[in-house]
Enzyme design. Sequence first.
Site, PDB file in Angstrom:
ATOM      1  CG  HIS A 106      65.833 -33.971  -3.156  1.00 53.28           C
ATOM      2  ND1 HIS A 106      66.223 -33.983  -1.840  1.00 53.28           N
ATOM      3  CD2 HIS A 106      65.039 -32.873  -3.303  1.00 53.28           C
ATOM      4  CE1 HIS A 106      65.706 -32.946  -1.210  1.00 53.28           C
ATOM      5  NE2 HIS A 106      64.976 -32.252  -2.076  1.00 53.28           N
ATOM      6  CG  ASP A 142      69.374 -31.897  -1.097  1.00 55.74           C
ATOM      7  OD1 ASP A 142      70.057 -32.934  -1.068  1.00 55.74           O
ATOM      8  OD2 ASP A 142      68.488 -31.653  -0.258  1.00 55.74           O
ATOM      9  CB  CYS A 705      -2.271 -44.749  -8.095  1.00 65.41           C
ATOM     10  SG  CYS A 705      -1.236 -46.217  -7.991  1.00 65.41           S
TER      11      CYS A 705
END
Length: 902
Positions: A106, A142, A705
Amino acid sequence: MKIAVIGQSLFGAEVYKLLQRNGHEIVGVFTVPDINGKPDPLAAAAEKDGIKVFKYKRWQLKKVAIPEVLEEYKALGAELNVLPFCSQFIPMDVINHPSHQSIIYHPSLLPVHRGASAINWTLMKGDKRAGFTVFWADDGLDTGPILLQKQTYVTPNDTIDSLYNRFLFPEGVKAMGEAVQLIADGKAPKIVQPEEGATYDPLIKKDKVKINLDQTADELHNFIRGNDKVPGAWLIIDGEKISLFGSKLWTRMKPRGTEITIEGSSQKPIVHKKGLILFGNDGKMVNISQLQYESGKMIPASKYGKDDPSTQKLELTTEEEQLVKNLKSIWNGIINVDPDSTTDFFKCGAGSMDVVRLIEEVREKCNDIRLASEDVYMNTVFEDFSNCVIRRGRGIEDKEELVFEPVKMRVNNMDISFPNQAFIDNEFVDSSNGQTYETINPNDESVICKVAKASKDDINRAVEAAKEAFEEGPWGSMNARDRGTIMNRMADLMEKHQEELATIESIDSGAVYTLALKTHVGMSIQTFRYFAGWCDKIQGLTIPVNHARPNKNLTYTKREPIGVCGIVVPWNYPLMMLAWKMAACLAAGNTVVLKPAQVTPLTALKFAELSVEAGFPPGVINILPGSGSVIGQALSDHPDVRKLGFTGSTPIGKTIMESCAKSNLKKVSLELGGKSPLVIFSDCDLEKAVRMGCSSVFFNKGENCIAAGRLFVEESIHDEFLRRVLEEIKKMKIGDPLDRSTDHGPQNHRAHLEKLIEYCDIGVKEGATLVTGGKQVNRPGLFLEPTVFTDVEDHMMIAIEESFGPVMIISKFIDGDIDGMLQRANNTEFGLASGVFTKDVNKALYVADNLQAGTVFVNTYNKTDVAAPFGGFKQSGFGKDLGQEALNEYLKTKAVTVEYSS
């Protein structure tokens, strides 16, 4: 032990196989009748082994066992009934008949969630733990005694499928084998179920799962995922019952999209690119990824209310008509039904394993056409599915189309187009506050277009997208080689659009078109190709360490991506600086939020457009134009940005580093200002030194740069060097950067031009000799005359500070005074680049060894290459772009030590 297996499904089949392997005798298998002539997996497995299989439609009538069924069962002589997955009611005459009676699986932690819909209720109730119980079967309530239980965690976004596949199925199969063995060994407990906390939850049916929108976001999410995929929670939208699938809690910001009306919602739901947002009554959000109409047609929730090209009728070729016949044969083989256009794959009994089989058979029998599971789930009806396969065969992926209104221009004898909105999560969007600004063509100061001016809110959205793409999206789990393939496609697309990109770069930054074509764009392409090759070559080391005797140790390192990276690039090489940083970042596996310079955003946005075509997943690349004080600062401060790469001025670099330290100590790499010395010795090739000396200063109109910020010329050749430089300057053509004969274009933007003029005025006031230039060219546009200063002394501002423009600063040094010159050249806080011209190799290497700069050029200048690391010393910053070393900026090293027995 003699066992009867009663059940069905793949789970039942796997339990049956395990019991067989464990040596138990399976005396019979009881399962459900065939569906459309197709046996249940449990029946198929047993029949293959020659085990007796019984397929009863029912076991009892009016709760009384059917006599012939009962007798047929008893004749087998089972000592134990094992019910691994049983949907039928089994009479107690059967349950109690064997000497060891019956055990059943289950899928909940009994006594919680008794009933047939246990997994659904586990999620619908928001349980933090899930699990399964093997118990001694009772009369179907169950409530029988517990034999064993096992549990697991439940993640916030688990679904029935994920929970089942991750834990309930694999661990459940093993547990059934364990339970049978406990019985065989006489060790099986019978623990009476407590009634405290017990629940019996009703069977979930379609008519019972209409969504109540007056709940919190958590409750909405739990209800929807608890019914995904069966039976499917639903709402009425525009008068039609629509089921919702793929629910996830939405913890990101409220997305942009189209609002729709659904009765009962506290706020209007939003259809957006990742799905459908529902609001809980607490104001929090849930995102739905898929919708299904009553007809069975499933669509991405993001497409609700939009035209869906996947539904358009296709005109088939002869080969494609044969392909459809092949597909019908494949379906028939799986579901035992000859399908027509309306046949639904799942309504004919297909399950998840059939999806895998369908995908594999299509690949094998239909010209290697490759499908994903979602292609099946989104196209369950045969006509839709066959259309999907044909589109995949044609290379159509049904991806969300990139929709935006480009800026279109006719310039440079070509038609160009580019976006002008922010790019977030593979979408072009306006800024959250609607603000825009104008980007200017420096050639004539005309307005090119208005551009979205992103806000801090937009940064937050972009970082969210990048973080999700890194942690949950395909980019983070993608094979490194596949990342390289996408990056190579990006390079191919940049190459395809090279002339357009160079034209955009020229009008936006003032770069001379021929230079933009070769360097700005050309080197960007090379950079992506270079780092694409590194993707699958990032690797760690194995390291010998002292062993923990008598055991041994293995220590190895892994090179891992950092995460979300922020990148801020300057305006002098807008696309190339993007490529230098982003290519290494992506190759390492990171995601990116990039801020282009406010004055030059256009090639970055064109790049973003191409990135979608290249196949970068959403969120990997995000590009937000705007001001540095807002966007750059927000990136520095953001706690989810783990690395920031910056190219720009030293003062701004210091501010960024401070903010990064205070926010979350994020990793930083900085490429900052320079005052690069270039040394010209009298024994040089003077013609080359003059040519390269001019290039070192005037290349890209001095907006470079690594430009030579100060030339040290040996006294004996100073005057001749200067004379030849002036001759070269006279040959330079100043003008429209799109003119192929132009040598010298406009400065990038007005503020910079005015700063350069002020710089030259200071040089004159300090006593340096202005030989030529120093003022704006008498023509429209932002042009500065190429400028030369001589007699520049060490204390002067122009000897110390960078101009970042076409200004040559010349200082003499005494013949032979190499060490004195080196002292002067190194007497600066900058150390980005440097150069030396001499025919004496010993002198060249001595100077190269002693110049304090990250790059030294010998008898050349500006010779950068994608494979050579680039970066400075001192206040020029730290960290490297380009070359293998650049990867280190975007990787972190993890050391793993494993102890094992010798």
